[in-house]
Design an enzyme around this catalytic site. Structure first.
Site, PDB file in Angstrom:
ATOM      1  CB  THR A  18     -30.066  14.722   6.596  1.00 57.76           C
ATOM      2  OG1 THR A  18     -29.824  13.334   6.785  1.00 57.76           O
ATOM      3  CG2 THR A  18     -30.240  15.378   7.948  1.00 57.76           C
ATOM      4  CG  ASP A  62     -31.777   7.852   3.135  1.00 60.29           C
ATOM      5  OD1 ASP A  62     -31.979   8.041   4.345  1.00 60.29           O
ATOM      6  OD2 ASP A  62     -30.655   7.558   2.666  1.00 60.29           O
ATOM      7  CB  SER A  64     -29.263   4.748   1.380  1.00 54.58           C
ATOM      8  OG  SER A  64     -28.627   5.415   2.429  1.00 54.58           O
ATOM      9  CB  THR A 170     -14.132  10.474   0.418  1.00 54.03           C
ATOM     10  OG1 THR A 170     -13.571   9.909  -0.742  1.00 54.03           O
ATOM     11  CG2 THR A 170     -14.350   9.406   1.445  1.00 54.03           C
ATOM     12  CB  THR A 281      -4.606   2.899  -2.600  1.00 56.35           C
ATOM     13  OG1 THR A 281      -4.242   2.698  -1.231  1.00 56.35           O
ATOM     14  CG2 THR A 281      -4.935   4.355  -2.810  1.00 56.35           C
ATOM     15  CB  CYS A 283      -4.257   4.788   1.542  1.00 59.09           C
ATOM     16  SG  CYS A 283      -3.141   3.508   2.067  1.00 59.09           S
TER      17      CYS A 283
HETATM   18  N1  ASP Z   1     -29.288   9.089   4.954  1.00 56.01           N
HETATM   19  C1  ASP Z   1     -29.178  10.471   4.555  1.00 56.01           C
HETATM   20  C2  ASP Z   1     -29.031  10.514   3.045  1.00 56.01           C
HETATM   21  O1  ASP Z   1     -27.957  10.310   2.541  1.00 56.01           O
HETATM   22  C3  ASP Z   1     -28.026  11.127   5.238  1.00 56.01           C
HETATM   23  C4  ASP Z   1     -27.814  12.578   4.907  1.00 56.01           C
HETATM   24  O2  ASP Z   1     -28.466  13.202   4.106  1.00 56.01           O
HETATM   25  O3  ASP Z   1     -26.907  13.146   5.515  1.00 56.01           O
HETATM   26  O4  ASP Z   1     -29.996  10.727   2.356  1.00 56.01           O
END
Ligand code: ASP
Length: 346
Positions: A18, A62, A64, A170, A281, A283
């Site tokens: 982002t 990105d 992902s 995390t 876990t 948690c």
């Molecule tokens: N979808 C974006 C990514 O991880 C979200 C971000 O950068 O905050 O590339």
């Protein structure tokens, strides 16, 4: 404390995320922009008195779409440039930043320089962006020296005024500027008017050997999150995946599972056939303590390894890393159970 030496050299590696996105004129969706466009938005970095070079993924991604091959590429790039720079800043999307930080912490051996991952929740060109502060402070941390040595000598995530050990982080919020948490380990630094380091907590590699990388990862793994009502046929089908070598088993509380005989028998059978199970876990805080309840005793007997207080991100990448090494199953389990890069407290 003045932690900056003006002649420091920092390499910024821009992977995407982002921080460097802008709205597509066609669809209105956020798409990555080129690195030069990104730095044009922060003229301040030219005034920092730090020599900054950059390397950009082409095309930027990105996060992902981050994967083990790209982690290997990042490690190889750091190895190639290691002697030329005092520190590295990796601009990365927030979605998988904790996975990348964790995997790099295992792949970079005897690291003696800072590798700081950062990004932002709002693109750099947006008025209220958090990207400027994140990037500028990450660069300062990557350049920070004390007594002629880097203050930070590990892989970290810097975000929203806090520096964390990367393999303890995390992503816990997709909207707030403080997107990351480190539930089981204190922050390494806080950036206010000064950057104040928690020096006692900073990781130092135990072996004083030469920096090297080890990019062999094995991704024949799966994460199984238990839930009340999980079906025998589903669980067994997953364990029957050809070539499966490792399972991160996300259990309840301090590492507990239901006492259905089919469940423990399936784990035992797969474990006897060489599949390594790591108990983590569900948690976000706390740890696995196999044997505390009856519902986890059997797991230990079946050869399941405790993840202690490891995050899911560090568990996945540590398992991939150890499965990729030329070690016996016994040795892999032994290393899984031990602290390697500050990722667990035992
Ligand atoms: N979808 C974006 C990514 O991880 C979200 C971000 O950068 O905050 O590339």
């Amino acid at each position: 404390m003045n932690t900056m030496e003006n002649s420091a050299n920092v390499l910024i590696i821009y992977t995407g995320g982002t921080i460097g996105m802008k709205e597509s004129s066609e669809t209105g969706a956020l798409v990555p922009m080129k690195f030069e466009q990104l730095t044009d938005e922060i003229p301040e970095i030219k005034k920092m008195g730090i020599n900054i070079d950059s390397y950009a993924f082409n095309p930027p991604i990105d996060s992902s779409n981050m994967d083990p091959i790209l982690w290997g590429r990042l490690a190889k790039l750091i190895k190639k440039k290691y002697m030329l720079y005092d520190g590295f800043v990796i601009l990365h999307g927030t979605d998988t930043m904790s996975y990348t930080a964790s995997s790099l912490s295992f792949m970079l051996e005897n690291l003696g320089k800072p590798v700081i991952l950062t990004g932002s929740q709002l693109p750099i060109g947006v008025l209220r962006t958090d990207g400027k502060e994140n990037l500028i402070t990450a660069i300062e941390i990557a350049a920070a020296q004390k007594d002629g040595a880097p203050i930070v000598q590990e892989v970290c995530v810097y975000f929203s005024s806090r520096l964390f050990r990367g393999n303890r982080t995390t992503k816990e919020d997709s909207e707030q500027f403080s997107a990351f948490a480190s539930h089981n380990f204190p922050r390494l630094a806080k950036a206010g008017t000064d950057i104040v380091f928690n020096e006692d907590l900073l990781h130092r590699s135990k072996n004083k050997g030469i920096f090297n990388i080890n990019t062999k990862l094995c991704d024949d793994i799966v994460v199984i999150t238990l839930f009340p009502g999980i079906q025998e046929k589903v669980f067994k089908q997953i364990l029957a995946i050809p070539d499966l070598k490792g399972v991160v088993l996300q259990t309840y509380g301090s590492g507990n599972i239901p006492t259905h005989p089919w469940l423990i028998n399936s784990v035992k059978e797969a474990s006897d056939n060489g599949v390594i199970f790591l108990n983590v876990t569900q948690c976000s805080g706390g740890r696995v303590m196999m044997g505390q309840y009856e519902t986890s005793c059997e797991l230990r007997k079946a050869g399941v390894v405790s993840g202690h207080d490891i995050t899911i991100e560090a568990a996945v990448t540590k398992l991939m890393f150890l499965l990729g090494q030329e070690l016996s199953i016994k040795e892999k389990k032994m290393h899984l159970d031990q602290n390697m890069r500050g990722e667990i407290c035992i």
